[in-house]
Design a protein around this motif. Structure first.
Motif, PDB file in Angstrom:
ATOM      1  N   ASN A  32       0.853  -1.189   0.000  1.00  0.00           N
ATOM      2  CA  ASN A  32       0.000   0.000   0.000  1.00  0.00           C
ATOM      3  C   ASN A  32       0.889   1.240   0.000  1.00  0.00           C
ATOM      4  OD1 ASN A  32      -2.504  -1.627   0.252  1.00  0.00           O
ATOM      5  ND2 ASN A  32      -1.582  -2.161   2.215  1.00  0.00           N
ATOM      6  N   THR A  33       0.786   2.070   1.013  1.00  0.00           N
ATOM      7  CA  THR A  33       1.587   3.285   1.053  1.00  0.00           C
ATOM      8  C   THR A  33       3.057   2.967   1.337  1.00  0.00           C
ATOM      9  OG1 THR A  33      -0.297   4.604   1.775  1.00  0.00           O
ATOM     10  CG2 THR A  33       1.889   5.494   2.219  1.00  0.00           C
ATOM     11  N   MET A  34       3.929   3.657   0.627  1.00  0.00           N
ATOM     12  CA  MET A  34       5.379   3.572   0.849  1.00  0.00           C
ATOM     13  C   MET A  34       5.851   4.962   1.236  1.00  0.00           C
ATOM     14  SD  MET A  34       6.331   1.275  -2.511  1.00  0.00           S
ATOM     15  CE  MET A  34       7.758   0.384  -1.852  1.00  0.00           C
ATOM     16  N   GLY A  35       6.815   5.010   2.141  1.00  0.00           N
ATOM     17  CA  GLY A  35       7.240   6.331   2.595  1.00  0.00           C
ATOM     18  C   GLY A  35       8.672   6.370   3.062  1.00  0.00           C
ATOM     19  N   SER A  53      -0.536   3.695  -3.153  1.00  0.00           N
ATOM     20  CA  SER A  53      -0.507   2.764  -4.272  1.00  0.00           C
ATOM     21  C   SER A  53      -1.072   3.406  -5.538  1.00  0.00           C
ATOM     22  CB  SER A  53      -1.291   1.496  -3.936  1.00  0.00           C
ATOM     23  OG  SER A  53      -2.624   1.824  -3.568  1.00  0.00           O
ATOM     24  N   GLY A  54      -1.913   4.413  -5.360  1.00  0.00           N
ATOM     25  CA  GLY A  54      -2.479   5.118  -6.501  1.00  0.00           C
ATOM     26  C   GLY A  54      -1.640   6.278  -6.989  1.00  0.00           C
ATOM     27  N   GLY A  55      -0.533   6.549  -6.285  1.00  0.00           N
ATOM     28  CA  GLY A  55       0.378   7.601  -6.731  1.00  0.00           C
ATOM     29  C   GLY A  55       0.200   8.949  -6.049  1.00  0.00           C
ATOM     30  N   THR A  56      -0.701   9.032  -5.077  1.00  0.00           N
ATOM     31  CA  THR A  56      -0.869  10.294  -4.354  1.00  0.00           C
ATOM     32  C   THR A  56       0.309  10.500  -3.410  1.00  0.00           C
ATOM     33  OG1 THR A  56      -3.275  10.129  -4.459  1.00  0.00           O
ATOM     34  CG2 THR A  56      -2.345  11.591  -2.784  1.00  0.00           C
ATOM     35  N   SER A  70       8.827   8.687  -5.545  1.00  0.00           N
ATOM     36  CA  SER A  70       8.208   7.933  -6.634  1.00  0.00           C
ATOM     37  C   SER A  70       8.313   6.441  -6.309  1.00  0.00           C
ATOM     38  CB  SER A  70       8.878   8.241  -7.975  1.00  0.00           C
ATOM     39  OG  SER A  70      10.246   7.886  -7.943  1.00  0.00           O
ATOM     40  N   ARG A  71       7.590   5.645  -7.068  1.00  0.00           N
ATOM     41  CA  ARG A  71       7.643   4.211  -6.829  1.00  0.00           C
ATOM     42  C   ARG A  71       7.507   3.462  -8.149  1.00  0.00           C
ATOM     43  NH1 ARG A  71       2.639   2.843  -3.048  1.00  0.00           N
ATOM     44  NH2 ARG A  71       2.898   0.687  -3.751  1.00  0.00           N
ATOM     45  N   ASP A  72       8.090   2.278  -8.182  1.00  0.00           N
ATOM     46  CA  ASP A  72       7.979   1.383  -9.325  1.00  0.00           C
ATOM     47  C   ASP A  72       7.381   0.089  -8.783  1.00  0.00           C
ATOM     48  OD1 ASP A  72       8.263  -0.395 -11.437  1.00  0.00           O
ATOM     49  OD2 ASP A  72      10.219   0.386 -12.030  1.00  0.00           O
ATOM     50  N   ASN A  73       6.107  -0.096  -8.993  1.00  0.00           N
ATOM     51  CA  ASN A  73       5.429  -1.257  -8.421  1.00  0.00           C
ATOM     52  C   ASN A  73       5.933  -2.570  -9.022  1.00  0.00           C
ATOM     53  OD1 ASN A  73       3.772   0.318  -6.716  1.00  0.00           O
ATOM     54  ND2 ASN A  73       2.347   0.696  -8.401  1.00  0.00           N
ATOM     55  N   ALA A  74       6.407  -2.527 -10.241  1.00  0.00           N
ATOM     56  CA  ALA A  74       6.878  -3.757 -10.887  1.00  0.00           C
ATOM     57  C   ALA A  74       8.073  -4.359 -10.163  1.00  0.00           C
ATOM     58  CB  ALA A  74       7.227  -3.484 -12.351  1.00  0.00           C
ATOM     59  N   VAL A  75       8.887  -3.504  -9.560  1.00  0.00           N
ATOM     60  CA  VAL A  75      10.067  -3.985  -8.833  1.00  0.00           C
ATOM     61  C   VAL A  75       9.963  -3.683  -7.348  1.00  0.00           C
ATOM     62  CG1 VAL A  75      11.620  -3.956 -10.809  1.00  0.00           C
ATOM     63  CG2 VAL A  75      11.350  -1.884  -9.435  1.00  0.00           C
ATOM     64  N   ARG A  76       8.764  -3.271  -6.905  1.00  0.00           N
ATOM     65  CA  ARG A  76       8.492  -3.074  -5.473  1.00  0.00           C
ATOM     66  C   ARG A  76       9.519  -2.141  -4.837  1.00  0.00           C
ATOM     67  NH1 ARG A  76       7.283  -9.401  -3.813  1.00  0.00           N
ATOM     68  NH2 ARG A  76       5.200  -9.530  -4.715  1.00  0.00           N
ATOM     69  N   THR A  77       9.775  -1.035  -5.501  1.00  0.00           N
ATOM     70  CA  THR A  77      10.807  -0.110  -5.037  1.00  0.00           C
ATOM     71  C   THR A  77      10.246   1.303  -4.927  1.00  0.00           C
ATOM     72  OG1 THR A  77      12.554  -1.464  -6.034  1.00  0.00           O
ATOM     73  CG2 THR A  77      13.090   0.835  -5.537  1.00  0.00           C
ATOM     74  N   VAL A  78      10.660   1.987  -3.863  1.00  0.00           N
ATOM     75  CA  VAL A  78      10.313   3.388  -3.689  1.00  0.00           C
ATOM     76  C   VAL A  78      11.604   4.201  -3.723  1.00  0.00           C
ATOM     77  CG1 VAL A  78      10.340   3.209  -1.145  1.00  0.00           C
ATOM     78  CG2 VAL A  78       9.057   5.049  -2.260  1.00  0.00           C
ATOM     79  N   TYR A  79      11.510   5.374  -4.308  1.00  0.00           N
ATOM     80  CA  TYR A  79      12.674   6.247  -4.483  1.00  0.00           C
ATOM     81  C   TYR A  79      12.422   7.586  -3.805  1.00  0.00           C
ATOM     82  CZ  TYR A  79      13.360   2.911  -8.293  1.00  0.00           C
ATOM     83  OH  TYR A  79      13.503   1.765  -9.031  1.00  0.00           O
ATOM     84  N   LEU A  80      13.507   8.227  -3.407  1.00  0.00           N
ATOM     85  CA  LEU A  80      13.433   9.601  -2.927  1.00  0.00           C
ATOM     86  C   LEU A  80      14.544  10.380  -3.598  1.00  0.00           C
ATOM     87  CD1 LEU A  80      11.906  11.486  -0.950  1.00  0.00           C
ATOM     88  CD2 LEU A  80      13.788  11.100   0.668  1.00  0.00           C
ATOM     89  N   GLN A  81      14.165  11.223  -4.533  1.00  0.00           N
ATOM     90  CA  GLN A  81      15.127  12.091  -5.210  1.00  0.00           C
ATOM     91  C   GLN A  81      15.212  13.389  -4.423  1.00  0.00           C
ATOM     92  OE1 GLN A  81      17.047  11.610  -8.280  1.00  0.00           O
ATOM     93  NE2 GLN A  81      18.017  13.349  -7.236  1.00  0.00           N
ATOM     94  N   MET A  82      16.424  13.716  -4.011  1.00  0.00           N
ATOM     95  CA  MET A  82      16.630  14.889  -3.162  1.00  0.00           C
ATOM     96  C   MET A  82      17.513  15.889  -3.884  1.00  0.00           C
ATOM     97  SD  MET A  82      17.171  12.973   0.522  1.00  0.00           S
ATOM     98  CE  MET A  82      18.660  12.114   0.013  1.00  0.00           C
ATOM     99  N   TYR A  83      17.015  17.094  -4.029  1.00  0.00           N
ATOM    100  CA  TYR A  83      17.761  18.188  -4.657  1.00  0.00           C
ATOM    101  C   TYR A  83      17.979  19.306  -3.640  1.00  0.00           C
ATOM    102  CZ  TYR A  83      16.236  16.101  -9.126  1.00  0.00           C
ATOM    103  OH  TYR A  83      16.002  15.253 -10.177  1.00  0.00           O
ATOM    104  N   SER A  84      18.907  20.196  -3.981  1.00  0.00           N
ATOM    105  CA  SER A  84      19.156  21.387  -3.143  1.00  0.00           C
ATOM    106  C   SER A  84      19.279  21.018  -1.674  1.00  0.00           C
ATOM    107  CB  SER A  84      18.023  22.403  -3.338  1.00  0.00           C
ATOM    108  OG  SER A  84      17.891  22.770  -4.692  1.00  0.00           O
TER     109      SER A  84
END
Length: 120
Positions: A32-35, A53-56, A70-84
């Protein structure tokens, strides 16, 4: 049993960028939710960003406009892109996954944490 493996932390100068990844594996029926959460020395763990899971998405005010989850459900991975990145972003970052199944309901799984240090 669900395992979460995080990667991508490290040392970066102020203004720099990093991307964290968290891959889930094991006996997973539904994610469900990833964080992402973080805990700085002497402070409580706080939510950084989450994605359903719906992208909110949801972000802490302190990272809005600088971080993207962001998340890629196909590979069950969540990402955190950090800038600045700022020195106050220095913390151990943890991913959390809310997973569920008809036979046990909802459970939370936590990663082991990855250290992000923003410093000159």
């Amino acid at each position: 049993q669900v395992q979460l493996v995080e990667s991508g932390g490290g040392l970066v100068q102020p203004g720099g960028s990093l991307r964290l990844s968290c891959a889930a594996s094991g006996s997973i029926y539904n994610i469900n939710t990833m964080g992402w959460y973080r805990q700085a020395p002497g402070k409580e763990r706080e939510l950084v960003a989450s994605i359903t899971s719906g992208g909110t998405t949801n972000y802490a005010d302190s990272v809005k406009g600088r971080f993207t989850i962001s998340r890629d459900n196909a590979v069950r991975t969540v990402y955190l892109q950090m800038y600045s990145l700022k020195p106050e972003d220095t913390a151990v970052y943890y991913c959390k996954v809310d997973h569920s199944a008809p036979w046990y309901g909802h459970r939370d799984a936590w990663g082991q944490g990855t250290l992000v240090t923003v410093s000159t």
